[in-house]
Write a protein that holds these residues in place. Structure first.
Motif, PDB file in Angstrom:
ATOM      1  N   PRO A  12       0.855  -1.281  -0.078  1.00 19.82           N
ATOM      2  CA  PRO A  12      -0.029   0.082   0.039  1.00 19.82           C
ATOM      3  C   PRO A  12       1.019   1.266  -0.098  1.00 19.82           C
ATOM      4  CG  PRO A  12      -0.900  -1.751   1.625  1.00 19.82           C
ATOM      5  CD  PRO A  12       0.641  -1.887   0.971  1.00 19.82           C
ATOM      6  N   LYS A  13       0.118   2.301  -0.311  1.00 18.68           N
ATOM      7  CA  LYS A  13       0.751   3.618  -0.372  1.00 18.68           C
ATOM      8  C   LYS A  13       1.645   3.778   0.795  1.00 18.68           C
ATOM      9  CE  LYS A  13      -0.511   8.701  -0.728  1.00 18.68           C
ATOM     10  NZ  LYS A  13      -1.706   9.605  -0.900  1.00 18.68           N
ATOM     11  N   LYS A  14       1.128   3.768   2.097  1.00 19.05           N
ATOM     12  CA  LYS A  14       1.694   4.040   3.115  1.00 19.05           C
ATOM     13  C   LYS A  14       2.945   3.334   3.205  1.00 19.05           C
ATOM     14  CE  LYS A  14       1.341   4.327   8.163  1.00 19.05           C
ATOM     15  NZ  LYS A  14       0.456   4.413   9.495  1.00 19.05           N
ATOM     16  N   GLY A  15       2.973   2.121   3.117  1.00 19.94           N
ATOM     17  CA  GLY A  15       4.356   1.315   2.872  1.00 19.94           C
ATOM     18  C   GLY A  15       5.343   1.880   1.953  1.00 19.94           C
TER      19      GLY A  15
ATOM     20  N   TRP B 121       1.821  -2.777  11.185  1.00 24.88           N
ATOM     21  CA  TRP B 121       2.553  -1.710  10.686  1.00 24.88           C
ATOM     22  C   TRP B 121       1.612  -0.647  10.103  1.00 24.88           C
ATOM     23  CZ3 TRP B 121       2.351  -0.087   5.689  1.00 24.88           C
ATOM     24  CH2 TRP B 121       1.924  -1.126   4.743  1.00 24.88           C
ATOM     25  N   GLN B 122       0.527  -0.772   9.523  1.00 22.64           N
ATOM     26  CA  GLN B 122      -0.207   0.090   8.849  1.00 22.64           C
ATOM     27  C   GLN B 122      -0.948   0.966   9.925  1.00 22.64           C
ATOM     28  OE1 GLN B 122      -2.455  -0.464   5.106  1.00 22.64           O
ATOM     29  NE2 GLN B 122      -1.925  -2.666   5.345  1.00 22.64           N
ATOM     30  N   GLN B 123      -0.951   0.917  11.128  1.00 26.34           N
ATOM     31  CA  GLN B 123      -1.494   1.668  12.239  1.00 26.34           C
ATOM     32  C   GLN B 123      -0.464   2.149  12.939  1.00 26.34           C
ATOM     33  OE1 GLN B 123      -2.838  -1.880  12.007  1.00 26.34           O
ATOM     34  NE2 GLN B 123      -4.132  -0.683  10.687  1.00 26.34           N
ATOM     35  N   MET B 124       0.902   1.789  12.600  1.00 26.68           N
ATOM     36  CA  MET B 124       1.954   2.544  13.175  1.00 26.68           C
ATOM     37  C   MET B 124       2.455   3.954  12.611  1.00 26.68           C
ATOM     38  SD  MET B 124       4.822  -0.469  13.859  1.00 26.68           S
ATOM     39  CE  MET B 124       4.493  -2.107  14.785  1.00 26.68           C
ATOM     40  N   THR B 125       3.211   4.822  13.331  1.00 18.63           N
ATOM     41  CA  THR B 125       3.861   5.863  12.610  1.00 18.63           C
ATOM     42  C   THR B 125       4.902   5.611  11.512  1.00 18.63           C
ATOM     43  OG1 THR B 125       5.242   6.428  14.142  1.00 18.63           O
ATOM     44  CG2 THR B 125       3.047   7.456  14.813  1.00 18.63           C
ATOM     45  N   VAL B 126       4.929   6.475  10.868  1.00 16.85           N
ATOM     46  CA  VAL B 126       6.226   6.265   9.815  1.00 16.85           C
ATOM     47  C   VAL B 126       7.448   5.717  10.548  1.00 16.85           C
ATOM     48  CG1 VAL B 126       7.679   7.394   8.448  1.00 16.85           C
ATOM     49  CG2 VAL B 126       5.272   7.643   7.882  1.00 16.85           C
ATOM     50  N   THR B 127       7.705   6.574  11.697  1.00 18.12           N
ATOM     51  CA  THR B 127       8.789   6.212  12.592  1.00 18.12           C
ATOM     52  C   THR B 127       8.807   4.897  13.210  1.00 18.12           C
ATOM     53  OG1 THR B 127       9.396   8.696  12.989  1.00 18.12           O
ATOM     54  CG2 THR B 127      10.120   7.033  14.757  1.00 18.12           C
ATOM     55  N   GLN B 128       7.609   4.555  13.745  1.00 19.09           N
ATOM     56  CA  GLN B 128       7.490   3.308  14.528  1.00 19.09           C
ATOM     57  C   GLN B 128       7.766   2.139  13.680  1.00 19.09           C
ATOM     58  OE1 GLN B 128       3.757   3.994  16.076  1.00 19.09           O
ATOM     59  NE2 GLN B 128       4.388   4.656  18.020  1.00 19.09           N
ATOM     60  N   ALA B 129       7.145   2.175  12.227  1.00 19.48           N
ATOM     61  CA  ALA B 129       7.150   1.149  11.391  1.00 19.48           C
ATOM     62  C   ALA B 129       8.574   0.957  10.607  1.00 19.48           C
ATOM     63  CB  ALA B 129       6.290   1.385  10.175  1.00 19.48           C
TER      64      ALA B 129
ATOM     65  N   ASN C  32       0.037   2.326  25.194  1.00 25.27           N
ATOM     66  CA  ASN C  32      -1.060   1.620  24.530  1.00 25.27           C
ATOM     67  C   ASN C  32      -2.355   2.092  24.718  1.00 25.27           C
ATOM     68  OD1 ASN C  32       0.739  -0.607  23.682  1.00 25.27           O
ATOM     69  ND2 ASN C  32       0.837  -1.241  26.080  1.00 25.27           N
ATOM     70  N   GLU C  33      -2.378   3.261  25.479  1.00 27.04           N
ATOM     71  CA  GLU C  33      -3.825   3.988  25.580  1.00 27.04           C
ATOM     72  C   GLU C  33      -4.202   4.802  24.541  1.00 27.04           C
ATOM     73  OE1 GLU C  33      -5.584   3.635  28.214  1.00 27.04           O
ATOM     74  OE2 GLU C  33      -4.307   3.157  29.925  1.00 27.04           O
ATOM     75  N   GLY C  34      -5.532   4.973  24.006  1.00 21.60           N
ATOM     76  CA  GLY C  34      -6.041   5.636  22.962  1.00 21.60           C
ATOM     77  C   GLY C  34      -5.475   4.926  21.645  1.00 21.60           C
ATOM     78  N   LYS C  35      -4.997   6.038  20.628  1.00 16.43           N
ATOM     79  CA  LYS C  35      -4.597   5.488  19.705  1.00 16.43           C
ATOM     80  C   LYS C  35      -3.434   6.261  19.279  1.00 16.43           C
ATOM     81  CE  LYS C  35      -7.369   8.921  16.973  1.00 16.43           C
ATOM     82  NZ  LYS C  35      -8.207   9.061  15.921  1.00 16.43           N
ATOM     83  N   ALA C  36      -2.740   5.347  18.218  1.00 20.09           N
ATOM     84  CA  ALA C  36      -1.193   5.943  17.770  1.00 20.09           C
ATOM     85  C   ALA C  36      -1.459   7.155  16.917  1.00 20.09           C
ATOM     86  CB  ALA C  36      -0.554   4.897  17.031  1.00 20.09           C
TER      87      ALA C  36
END
Length: 377
Positions: free
Chosen positions: A94-97, A159-167, A313-317
């Motif tokens: 996908p585009k994000k990847g 990975w798709q729910q992570m930030t760019v930095t996290q992934a 892990n609270e809320g959303k990334a």
């Protein structure tokens, strides 16, 4: 999408990528000294301008009259970016990847196919033969290196729910895990410009997701001029910097949480303290970093867990490039197990209970190495 594979092979073997390769690698070696020290954030990116300049390079322009902010050797860097995007398209990433891959290569090599690096690191992504990425010859092949990055990325759970930095960090395991975020805006612009050159590639399913296609916000990136907190100058510990006010568009509950936290300014840090009576005589009523966050949100009716390890892990990334007042930001340790947390206040400022002997204070976000960010509201 698989139908692109044959056409993509033509891109990889085009004269632009083959002719003068030795000269291109030499220019990398000469230029890496100046670009390797880049530390600014590219947030004010004109996507249309990037697309125009990218098209010139892909149409065979020399690069002498082509200017893309953040790319000092566009005649070399743009074709490498094209290879990365093409590899992603051929693998149905996908585009994000693709954006993550571009941002990673920008940070690791400045989009250059380097024949050197830290220890045995090589190529666009500075992959290491000793770490199982392949032989030195394979890693120096931009197609192979790109495909290996994507294959590792796709194995990262969520990975798709992570930030760019996290992934990116989940794949690279870099010693500078927060560095990838600075390239997100440029990577997004490059991906968009390059993908349009492949028939049908602009119809990626996640283009339909407005969140994926929107340009990263530049209002609270923590690195844009005037938004990294540096404009307030030195901030005396325990004080509110002159001129600061909670942004008017802040969520009402975030506003109240920030206000409550600000009332604890100047009180001494206490590891394990409950933050239920920071101004009282009992040291255990004072705040540590996570109890300050917990109690600030408790006063607006929101329950958080007690420790930094669980609050991550609270809320959303959320991306550090899209912070809003009230977001929690994490540093020290690792993204999965950070050791410190603070609350973003807007205007490039963070409120925190830092460590033993230090008071609750406000600091500029430029002083933070952000591992993760979470939106509670």
């Amino acid at each position: 999408m698989k139908g692109l594979a044959a056409g993509i092979g033509v891109v990889f073997l085009s004269p632009l990528l083959i002719v003068g390769m030795g000269m291109m690698l030499a220019s990398s070696a000469d230029a890496v000294q100046s670009s390797g020290s880049f530390s600014g954030c590219l947030t004010d990116i004109d996507s249309d301008k990037v697309a125009e300049q990218v098209t010139k390079i892909l149409d065979g322009a020399s690069g002498k009259d082509v200017h893309v902010e953040g790319l000092d050797l566009p005649a070399e860097q743009v074709p490498n970016a094209q290879t990365i995007v093409a590899a992603g398209l051929s693998l149905d990433v996908p585009k994000k990847g693709q954006i993550i891959a571009l941002a990673t290569a920008m940070q690791e090599s400045r989009l250059r196919n380097l024949n050197y690096g830290d220890r045995d690191s090589l190529g666009l992504f500075q992959q290491r033969p000793s770490q199982g990425w392949g032989s030195a010859q394979q890693i120096r092949d931009p197609v192979y290196a790109s495909e290996q990055f994507y294959k590792h990325l796709l194995k990262v759970d969520g990975w798709q729910q992570m930030t760019v930095t996290q992934a990116a960090q989940a794949v690279q395991k870099s010693g500078f895990p927060d560095a990838y975020a600075q390239w997100e805006s440029l990577a997004t612009a490059l991906q968009s410009a390059i993908a349009k050159t492949f028939p049908g590639a602009g119809n990626d399913a996640d283009d339909k997701d407005a969140h994926q296609s929107e340009k990263p916000s530049t209002s609270t990136t923590g690195c844009a001029p005037g938004q990294d907190g540096s404009g307030f100058g030195r901030i005396p510990e325990g004080s509110v910097p002159k001129g600061y006010s909670i942004p008017k568009d802040a969520d009402p509950k975030a506003r109240k949480a920030i206000e409550w936290a600000m009332h604890q300014l100047g009180t001494l840090y206490q590891w394990g303290g409950s933050c239920t009576n920071a101004h009282g005589p009992d040291p255990m009523g004072r705040c540590d970093c996570s109890s300050l966050m917990q109690q600030a949100y408790a006063h607006v009716g929101i329950t958080l867990t007690r420790t930094t390890y669980t609050q991550v892990n609270e809320g959303k990334a959320v991306s550090p490039a899209r912070l809003k007042p009230g977001d929690l930001i994490f540093s020290r340790g690792t993204a999965a197990r950070p050791e410190h947390v603070g609350m973003y206040m807007g205007e490039g400022l963070v409120i925190e209970a830092p460590r033993t002997t230090k008071p609750v204070r406000i600091t500029p976000i430029k002083d933070w190495d952000i591992l993760a960010a979470r939106r509670i509201l």
